[in-house]
Design an enzyme around this catalytic site. Structure first.
Site, PDB file in Angstrom:
ATOM      1  N   ARG A 146      78.077  33.025 -60.125  1.00 43.33           N
ATOM      2  CA  ARG A 146      79.181  34.178 -60.121  1.00 43.33           C
ATOM      3  C   ARG A 146      79.937  33.844 -61.321  1.00 43.33           C
ATOM      4  O   ARG A 146      80.429  32.491 -61.487  1.00 43.33           O
ATOM      5  CB  ARG A 146      79.811  33.937 -58.901  1.00 43.33           C
ATOM      6  CG  ARG A 146      79.322  34.537 -57.648  1.00 43.33           C
ATOM      7  CD  ARG A 146      79.786  34.328 -56.389  1.00 43.33           C
ATOM      8  NE  ARG A 146      81.184  34.208 -56.117  1.00 43.33           N
ATOM      9  CZ  ARG A 146      81.868  34.046 -55.258  1.00 43.33           C
ATOM     10  NH1 ARG A 146      81.623  34.041 -54.033  1.00 43.33           N
ATOM     11  NH2 ARG A 146      83.485  34.037 -55.305  1.00 43.33           N
ATOM     12  N   ARG A 160      77.625  26.119 -57.296  1.00 35.49           N
ATOM     13  CA  ARG A 160      77.030  27.228 -56.539  1.00 35.49           C
ATOM     14  C   ARG A 160      76.112  28.176 -57.158  1.00 35.49           C
ATOM     15  O   ARG A 160      76.550  28.330 -58.299  1.00 35.49           O
ATOM     16  CB  ARG A 160      78.220  27.691 -55.815  1.00 35.49           C
ATOM     17  CG  ARG A 160      77.877  28.990 -55.170  1.00 35.49           C
ATOM     18  CD  ARG A 160      78.905  29.267 -54.022  1.00 35.49           C
ATOM     19  NE  ARG A 160      80.009  29.942 -54.759  1.00 35.49           N
ATOM     20  CZ  ARG A 160      81.325  30.525 -54.006  1.00 35.49           C
ATOM     21  NH1 ARG A 160      81.179  30.255 -52.885  1.00 35.49           N
ATOM     22  NH2 ARG A 160      82.135  30.752 -54.811  1.00 35.49           N
ATOM     23  N   ARG A 179      93.714  37.013 -45.745  1.00 37.76           N
ATOM     24  CA  ARG A 179      93.961  35.809 -46.778  1.00 37.76           C
ATOM     25  C   ARG A 179      95.339  35.677 -47.243  1.00 37.76           C
ATOM     26  O   ARG A 179      95.887  35.059 -47.825  1.00 37.76           O
ATOM     27  CB  ARG A 179      93.175  36.085 -48.238  1.00 37.76           C
ATOM     28  CG  ARG A 179      92.063  35.082 -48.508  1.00 37.76           C
ATOM     29  CD  ARG A 179      91.141  35.738 -49.626  1.00 37.76           C
ATOM     30  NE  ARG A 179      90.376  34.883 -50.652  1.00 37.76           N
ATOM     31  CZ  ARG A 179      89.226  35.040 -50.397  1.00 37.76           C
ATOM     32  NH1 ARG A 179      88.379  35.427 -49.633  1.00 37.76           N
ATOM     33  NH2 ARG A 179      88.571  34.157 -51.260  1.00 37.76           N
ATOM     34  N   LYS A 206      82.270  28.214 -46.134  1.00 36.05           N
ATOM     35  CA  LYS A 206      82.314  29.490 -45.330  1.00 36.05           C
ATOM     36  C   LYS A 206      81.087  30.420 -45.226  1.00 36.05           C
ATOM     37  O   LYS A 206      80.622  30.652 -44.161  1.00 36.05           O
ATOM     38  CB  LYS A 206      83.699  30.305 -45.422  1.00 36.05           C
ATOM     39  CG  LYS A 206      85.071  29.575 -45.452  1.00 36.05           C
ATOM     40  CD  LYS A 206      86.241  30.517 -45.885  1.00 36.05           C
ATOM     41  CE  LYS A 206      86.100  31.094 -47.108  1.00 36.05           C
ATOM     42  NZ  LYS A 206      86.230  30.035 -48.286  1.00 36.05           N
ATOM     43  N   ARG A 209      91.997  30.036 -58.572  1.00 38.38           N
ATOM     44  CA  ARG A 209      91.499  30.435 -57.227  1.00 38.38           C
ATOM     45  C   ARG A 209      92.104  29.399 -55.918  1.00 38.38           C
ATOM     46  O   ARG A 209      92.662  29.981 -55.182  1.00 38.38           O
ATOM     47  CB  ARG A 209      90.091  30.777 -56.899  1.00 38.38           C
ATOM     48  CG  ARG A 209      89.745  32.201 -57.577  1.00 38.38           C
ATOM     49  CD  ARG A 209      88.162  32.124 -57.642  1.00 38.38           C
ATOM     50  NE  ARG A 209      87.417  32.080 -56.584  1.00 38.38           N
ATOM     51  CZ  ARG A 209      86.450  31.587 -56.359  1.00 38.38           C
ATOM     52  NH1 ARG A 209      85.723  30.955 -57.664  1.00 38.38           N
ATOM     53  NH2 ARG A 209      85.643  31.563 -55.394  1.00 38.38           N
TER      54      ARG A 209
HETATM   55  P1  ADP Z   1      82.728  29.211 -49.254  1.00 35.07           P
HETATM   56  O1  ADP Z   1      82.099  30.814 -48.930  1.00 35.07           O
HETATM   57  O2  ADP Z   1      83.846  28.715 -48.699  1.00 35.07           O
HETATM   58  O3  ADP Z   1      83.494  29.647 -50.838  1.00 35.07           O
HETATM   59  P2  ADP Z   1      79.941  28.492 -49.817  1.00 35.07           P
HETATM   60  O4  ADP Z   1      79.324  28.258 -48.454  1.00 35.07           O
HETATM   61  O5  ADP Z   1      79.733  29.300 -50.743  1.00 35.07           O
HETATM   62  O6  ADP Z   1      81.632  28.269 -49.754  1.00 35.07           O
HETATM   63  O7  ADP Z   1      79.747  27.105 -50.361  1.00 35.07           O
HETATM   64  C1  ADP Z   1      80.014  26.492 -51.786  1.00 35.07           C
HETATM   65  C2  ADP Z   1      79.085  25.669 -52.410  1.00 35.07           C
HETATM   66  O8  ADP Z   1      79.113  24.377 -51.710  1.00 35.07           O
HETATM   67  C3  ADP Z   1      77.646  26.185 -52.276  1.00 35.07           C
HETATM   68  O9  ADP Z   1      76.797  25.717 -53.398  1.00 35.07           O
HETATM   69  C4  ADP Z   1      77.138  25.637 -50.973  1.00 35.07           C
HETATM   70  O10 ADP Z   1      75.603  25.401 -51.167  1.00 35.07           O
HETATM   71  C5  ADP Z   1      77.918  24.068 -51.065  1.00 35.07           C
HETATM   72  N1  ADP Z   1      78.005  23.642 -50.020  1.00 35.07           N
HETATM   73  C6  ADP Z   1      78.464  24.461 -48.784  1.00 35.07           C
HETATM   74  N2  ADP Z   1      78.852  23.403 -47.685  1.00 35.07           N
HETATM   75  C7  ADP Z   1      78.528  22.281 -48.032  1.00 35.07           C
HETATM   76  C8  ADP Z   1      78.450  20.909 -47.613  1.00 35.07           C
HETATM   77  N3  ADP Z   1      78.752  21.031 -46.177  1.00 35.07           N
HETATM   78  N4  ADP Z   1      78.116  20.006 -48.291  1.00 35.07           N
HETATM   79  C9  ADP Z   1      77.884  19.952 -49.446  1.00 35.07           C
HETATM   80  N5  ADP Z   1      77.875  21.263 -50.187  1.00 35.07           N
HETATM   81  C10 ADP Z   1      77.971  22.224 -49.428  1.00 35.07           C
HETATM   82  P1  ADP Z   2      85.506  32.273 -52.271  1.00 36.48           P
HETATM   83  O1  ADP Z   2      85.017  32.222 -50.657  1.00 36.48           O
HETATM   84  O2  ADP Z   2      84.534  31.545 -53.022  1.00 36.48           O
HETATM   85  O3  ADP Z   2      86.781  32.200 -52.120  1.00 36.48           O
HETATM   86  P2  ADP Z   2      85.334  35.364 -52.215  1.00 36.48           P
HETATM   87  O4  ADP Z   2      83.639  35.788 -52.418  1.00 36.48           O
HETATM   88  O5  ADP Z   2      85.710  35.166 -50.699  1.00 36.48           O
HETATM   89  O6  ADP Z   2      85.144  33.714 -52.631  1.00 36.48           O
HETATM   90  O7  ADP Z   2      86.128  36.134 -52.834  1.00 36.48           O
HETATM   91  C1  ADP Z   2      86.066  36.233 -54.246  1.00 36.48           C
HETATM   92  C2  ADP Z   2      87.300  37.056 -54.622  1.00 36.48           C
HETATM   93  O8  ADP Z   2      87.189  38.186 -53.856  1.00 36.48           O
HETATM   94  C3  ADP Z   2      88.472  36.478 -54.424  1.00 36.48           C
HETATM   95  O9  ADP Z   2      88.758  35.514 -55.543  1.00 36.48           O
HETATM   96  C4  ADP Z   2      89.352  37.683 -54.555  1.00 36.48           C
HETATM   97  O10 ADP Z   2      89.689  38.177 -55.926  1.00 36.48           O
HETATM   98  C5  ADP Z   2      88.566  38.539 -53.713  1.00 36.48           C
HETATM   99  N1  ADP Z   2      88.722  38.720 -52.434  1.00 36.48           N
HETATM  100  C6  ADP Z   2      87.819  38.495 -51.453  1.00 36.48           C
HETATM  101  N2  ADP Z   2      88.566  38.593 -50.330  1.00 36.48           N
HETATM  102  C7  ADP Z   2      89.849  39.043 -50.523  1.00 36.48           C
HETATM  103  C8  ADP Z   2      91.109  39.244 -49.508  1.00 36.48           C
HETATM  104  N3  ADP Z   2      90.783  38.921 -48.211  1.00 36.48           N
HETATM  105  N4  ADP Z   2      92.140  39.723 -50.215  1.00 36.48           N
HETATM  106  C9  ADP Z   2      92.224  39.702 -51.591  1.00 36.48           C
HETATM  107  N5  ADP Z   2      91.143  39.599 -52.333  1.00 36.48           N
HETATM  108  C10 ADP Z   2      90.156  39.112 -51.764  1.00 36.48           C
END
Ligand code: ADP
Ligand code: ADP
Length: 224
Positions: free
Chosen positions: A163, A130, A91, A16, A174
């Site tokens: 992270r 990541r 979420r 995302k 998660r």
């Molecule tokens: P999210 O915001 O959904 O948690 P991220 O954009 O932070 O996900 O991506 C999670 C990890 O996967 C990062 O290390 C990113 O570089 C990698 N990543 C994102 N998109 C892809 C893809 N299409 N293929 C392989 N790795 C990816």
């Molecule tokens: P990822 O995309 O890798 O799941 P985020 O960066 O979106 O992680 O979220 C990290 C943490 O922040 C989540 O595990 C949760 O604890 C909190 N968080 C983020 N967005 C929300 C939300 N909309 N509602 C509740 N908790 C949230």
């Protein structure tokens, strides 16, 4: 042109944030990632951050009221008036209701919900590698999307960090939380004909091309 009021939905690690970086450039939308908002609040030790930290460390969601307040402030300030890209909110079904109310009271509605899908084993691989830039939140992967120089952000030269909640135990928690509390939103938005699905296992550029093409087509239809 019609406004774009967009939500990015999908499991942690689906890509995302990676896609958001690109979409913000394509469409010039204000971008709100609740995870980033919360991590900044934790770093600043604000009231929000102090409250949220324990939930985040455990891989749990922070309570709806807390995060909804932070999102509502962005709407109240007028920043989102000509469109937005929300990442990681809503979420829960409760948060989806809050977003509906925020929009409805302003005579607006969601344009589309972009669902990026990836299976659990892929998510675990991605989150364990990541790396995130300490300053601008740019996202990398040690294997799938490495920076040009180890541990340094290509875009702003700042340090890359891992992270705390990307440790394997927290990642599994998660994912369970996602399946339990967030996945119900897929059906909810699908029933409202707002859902656009994307295969997040494709390479980042391909996912981006598909999202951009679908959004452009949607905008064209809406403007007809
Ligand atoms: P999210 O915001 O959904 O948690 P991220 O954009 O932070 O996900 O991506 C999670 C990890 O996967 C990062 O290390 C990113 O570089 C990698 N990543 C994102 N998109 C892809 C893809 N299409 N293929 C392989 N790795 C990816
Ligand atoms: P990822 O995309 O890798 O799941 P985020 O960066 O979106 O992680 O979220 C990290 C943490 O922040 C989540 O595990 C949760 O604890 C909190 N968080 C983020 N967005 C929300 C939300 N909309 N509602 C509740 N908790 C949230």
């Amino acid at each position: 042109m019609s406004e774009l009021n967009l939500v990015l939905l999908g499991p942690p690690g689906a890509g995302k944030g990676t896609q958001a970086e690109r979409l913000v450039e394509d469409f010039g939308l204000p971008y709100y990632a609740t995870g980033i908002i919360l991590r900044e609040a934790v770093a600043e030790e604000s009231e929000l951050g102090k409250e949220a930290k324990k939930y985040m460390d455990d891989g749990e969601l922070v309570p709806d009221e807390l995060i909804s307040r932070a999102v509502a402030e962005r709407f109240e300030s007028g920043e989102t008036d000509s469109g937005f890209l929300l990442d990681g909110f809503p979420r829960t079904v409760g948060q989806a209701d809050v977003l509906d109310d925020l929009l409805r009271s302003r005579g607006r509605e969601l344009t589309s919900v972009l669902l990026i899908e990836a299976p659990d084993d892929e998510v675990v691989r991605r989150l364990s590698g990541r790396r995130t830039c300490a300053k601008g939140n740019h996202v990398y992967h040690v294997e799938f999307d490495p920076p040009k120089h180890d541990d340094v952000c290509d875009q702003d030269g700042s340090r890359l960090i891992q992270r705390d909640d990307d440790r394997p135990e927290t990642v599994r928690k998660r994912l369970a939380v996602y399946h339990d509390q967030t996945e119900p939103l897929i059906e909810l938005y699908d029933a409202r004909d707002l859902l656009m699905r994307f295969d997040g296992t494709r390479p980042p550029e391909e996912v981006h091309d598909r999202i951009r093409a679908k959004l452009a087509a949607k905008r064209f239809e809406d403007d007809e």
